[in-house]
Design an enzyme around this catalytic site. Structure first.
Site: not given
Length: 380
Positions: A151, A249
């Site tokens: 991320e 995810e």
């Protein structure tokens, strides 16, 4: 290592990084016949074809107290890799380049690299990536894909300048290529509802000539906008840059909160939480619907290569009090953070053990029995 590199055309994956800590905490899992089994075998038997595993550098204090969150260092990844290989499951290795959780809010430099300048850290990333992958393969893991950073929304390993981040990414990618040219390299971002940001990241990566194969995003439908929105932005990136695209995810609750025998509950995402929009019913059917829609969405995008459900087995130890649970979490590192993590992670509390925040998004109930949604993880 050619025989240990496994290419997959469409990933039906899960991230079960916390598995070893959960098992050490006494948690057991059961198949649909009610038999206790290795979680990885249950997943493989239900059609899951790849296991994502995070790697932190040194997720513990200098005196050896774990930060928790699954204690995911190289040793834990090695153990998971060996076990997954037994069932033919390759790894999707997720490097955070941090000693604990890395996300848009924090990308803390590993303690051992803290005094290193930018060029040293760029080299550290190469050395760490190469060394970990080499060790995993030496110890029998199968590998399909590697994620360089987690991320990394304009933030990676303490660095906030995108051109410097690109250098870090390139050196991580070089390490992967030097191990084996057939391993896919993914770069991972989040907040896909912010189209202009996502498109900017993709253009910056192209400008800096970063070597990668897969543009990946997290997509939690209750936080990140509609499925049409994520489909649109990933489709644009695939079309413009010729990259594969991945949902690295996602997850969804089957119940608003899991409540344990002493009325304790730990769920982070629940009905009525501000800033959330639930796009499916909060039920086993709603959770199954979400899984099916994620696969359908990624199939419909040019170069879409699949999805990874995040931590579908992260449940709390089934003991009869909150205090006993917290003792187990502290000892085995099976909650999102121990008290010791507060020295490194500003989101952790030195006085409170973090809980099993994802338990209501698992595909197993609080006793480790499978929900109907488990089946959908391996079937479209």
């Amino acid at each position: 290592y050619d025989s240990q590199i496994k290419r997959i055309s469409f990933y039906k994956g899960v991230d079960v990084s916390s598995i070893i800590a959960l098992e050490n905490s006494g948690i057991r899992y059961y198949n649909y016949n009610g038999q206790q089994q290795d979680l990885l075998k249950i997943l493989a038997d239900n059609g899951v074809n790849c296991i994502r595993v995070r790697i932190w550098n040194t997720p513990r204090t200098t005196s050896g107290y774990t930060y928790g969150g699954g204690n995911n260092d190289l040793n834990v990844a090695t153990e998971i890799g060996k076990r997954a290989a037994k069932y033919g499951l390759p790894l999707f290795v997720d490097f955070h380049y941090s000693d604990f959780w890395a996300d848009p809010g924090k990308q803390t430099i590993p303690k051992d690299w803290k005094n290193h300048n930018l060029n040293q850290r760029i080299f550290d990333i190469y050395r760490f990536t190469y060394g970990c992958l080499d060790w995993l393969l030496q110890n029998g893991a199968l590998i399909s894909m590697v994620q360089v950073g987690n991320e990394t929304n304009c933030f990676m390993c303490g660095e906030t300048d995108m051109s410097n981040i690109a250098k870090m990414m390139n050196n991580g990618a070089k390490a992967v290529r030097d191990i084996n040219k057939n391993i896919l390299i993914a770069l991972h971002f989040t907040n896909p509802e912010k189209h202009d940001h996502m498109l900017w990241y993709a253009s910056e990566l192209a400008k800096a000539k970063v070597d990668y194969d897969v543009f990946a995003t997290s997509y939690y439908s209750y936080w990140h906008g509609t499925v049409d929105s994520v489909k649109s932005v990933l489709g644009q990136i695939a079309q413009t840059y010729g990259k594969k695209v991945l949902m690295a995810e996602y997850s969804y609750p089957y119940v608003s909160k899991v409540v344990y025998n002493n009325n304790a509950s730990y769920s982070l995402v629940y009905q009525g939480l501000s800033g959330t929009v639930f796009r499916y019913p909060i039920s086993e059917d709603g959770q199954s619907q979400c899984i099916r829609e994620m696969y359908k969405t990624m199939r419909s995008i040019r170069n879409g290569i699949g999805c990874f459900y995040w931590e579908p087995a992260w449940i709390a130890p089934n003991v009869n009090s909150d205090s006993k649970r917290k003792i187990i979490w502290e000892k085995y590192g099976s909650s999102w953070a121990t008290k010791a993590a507060a020295e490194y992670d500003r989101g952790a509390d030195p006085n409170i053990t973090g809980g099993a925040e994802w338990d209501n998004q698992a595909v197993f109930d609080s006793n480790g029995k499978p929900l109907k949604s488990l089946w959908y993880l391996g079937h479209e």
